[in-house]
Design an enzyme around this catalytic site. Structure first.
Site, PDB file in Angstrom:
ATOM      1  N   SER A 182       0.832  -1.199   0.000  1.00  0.00           N
ATOM      2  CA  SER A 182       0.000   0.000   0.000  1.00  0.00           C
ATOM      3  C   SER A 182       0.873   1.259   0.000  1.00  0.00           C
ATOM      4  CB  SER A 182      -0.975  -0.039   1.186  1.00  0.00           C
ATOM      5  OG  SER A 182      -2.002   0.906   1.021  1.00  0.00           O
ATOM      6  N   ASP A 287      -9.743  -5.053  -4.942  1.00  0.00           N
ATOM      7  CA  ASP A 287      -9.144  -3.822  -4.430  1.00  0.00           C
ATOM      8  C   ASP A 287      -9.499  -2.659  -5.348  1.00  0.00           C
ATOM      9  OD1 ASP A 287      -7.544  -1.888  -3.252  1.00  0.00           O
ATOM     10  OD2 ASP A 287      -5.659  -2.982  -3.521  1.00  0.00           O
ATOM     11  N   HIS A 317      -7.966  -5.326  -0.537  1.00  0.00           N
ATOM     12  CA  HIS A 317      -6.764  -4.596  -0.143  1.00  0.00           C
ATOM     13  C   HIS A 317      -6.257  -5.084   1.208  1.00  0.00           C
ATOM     14  CE1 HIS A 317      -4.053  -1.190  -0.654  1.00  0.00           C
ATOM     15  NE2 HIS A 317      -4.208  -0.927   0.641  1.00  0.00           N
TER      16      HIS A 317
END
Length: 349
Positions: A182, A287, A317
């Site tokens: 991320s 995601d 995610h």
């Protein structure tokens, strides 16, 4: 009718970029930004981060076969790292890892990262250095990038000194990889951009590749996965949270097409990335960042850079650190196997 619908869509889109201002009668401070359950930012600069994930000490089960300790990188800015060293003979590849959290939350001491990275070190057979960097909005970008670069320079100094520290004797400084998930993957990407601009200044370290897990990128124009992907309650990332993170971390006046947010924008320094590291990108089918990740792979590929892109089916995610379902655990094992294969392939080149 089409014009009216487009106008409504544009209006809804633009409101996502506006800060939220609310007052709580129980709290005299004015709340200007909030990501539910994660961070609250007040007009006077005060920031609250509820303790939703336990912070743990660097202890691990003996059967895992991994030694773990914390080290200080810079006591003045409180940059530190947690280092994982698996049992093994000879020198092992070094993976320098940056945690996620939208640049605003997260820690190398979070239990979810501690467990995942210890497992990764054990299964892959590599030394992992998990960097704890300064968070926004108190320290907006480029603070996290500066901390990342400082961590790389610290490793360089350890290699130059031929340090006899417990962990530095175990890693091979000619087989170094950058990684993160991320926002941490965004940091790893930007470290690669800096590295490729001047590789000589980090010698004798030799970087072999980049491992980006669900990299946190954005842009002013919405992708299909951002607008059409319905996120369940409690999802690790939704569009509203993504926009809030970017408002909190980007320079004042910048929009989501800033190169730090959108590496595929026309003004991005990716166009200069012909020496970009061979890269593995791990995306999740559910995601909202899936299309951003695919676009990034396309841009890197057009530069002639080797790109391994894997999409993990049926998960969202940050599934590898936050989701304990049977499916997510299966996909996490797959991801670890793919990372291991990428490192083995690259370390011999």
């Amino acid at each position: 009718m089409r014009r009216k619908r487009a106008a409504i869509t544009s209006l809804l889109d633009s409101t996502l970029s506006h800060p939220r201002v609310t007052k709580n009668p129980q709290n005299p401070r004015t709340l200007v930004e909030e990501i539910d359950g994660l961070v609250r930012v007040y007009k006077d600069g005060h920031v609250e981060r509820p303790h939703i994930v336990p912070r743990v000490m660097c202890t691990l089960p003996l059967e895992l076969g991994v030694t773990c300790r914390d080290i200080v990188i810079d006591k003045f800015t409180n940059i530190w790292a947690r280092i994982y060293v698996p049992k093994g003979h000879g020198k092992l590849p070094l993976l320098i890892y940056f945690h996620g959290g939208g640049f605003c939350v997260g820690s190398a001491a979070w239990s979810c990262y501690h467990e995942f990275l210890a497992l990764l070190a054990s299964k892959v057979g590599c030394v992992i250095m998990s960097v704890d960097y300064r968070l926004a909005p108190e320290n907006p970008l480029p603070a996290a990038y500066e901390d990342g670069h400082k961590a790389l320079m610290w490793v360089k100094q350890q290699a130059l000194r031929e340090s006899n520290a417990w962990w530095s004797k175990k890693y091979d400084f000619t087989n170094v990889f950058l990684a993160g998930d991320s926002a941490g993957a965004n940091i790893a990407h930007n470290m690669t951009i800096r590295l490729c601009a001047n590789r000589a200044h980090l010698k004798p370290l030799i970087f072999k590749g980049n491992i980006l897990i669900q990299p946190f990128f954005g842009g002013e124009s919405r992708t299909d996965s951002e607008t059409l992907m319905v996120q369940p309650p409690g999802s690790a990332l939704n569009l509203k949270a993504s926009d809030t993170y970017w408002r909190l971390v980007l320079p004042k006046g910048a929009n989501r097409d800033h190169p730090w947010c959108n590496p595929c924008a026309k003004k991005s320094n990716m166009v200069e990335g012909k020496r970009y590291l061979p890269t593995m990108v791990c995306s999740s089918e559910l995601d909202i960042l899936k299309d951003r990740n695919m676009e990034f792979c396309g841009v890197v590929g057009t530069l002639g850079i080797e790109v391994d892109h894997v999409v993990y089916k049926g998960v969202g995610h940050a599934f590898q650190i936050l989701d304990k379902s049977h499916l997510s655990q299966m996909r996490t094992q797959e991801m670890i196997s793919h990372i291991k294969a990428f490192i083995i392939k690259r370390k011999n080149r």
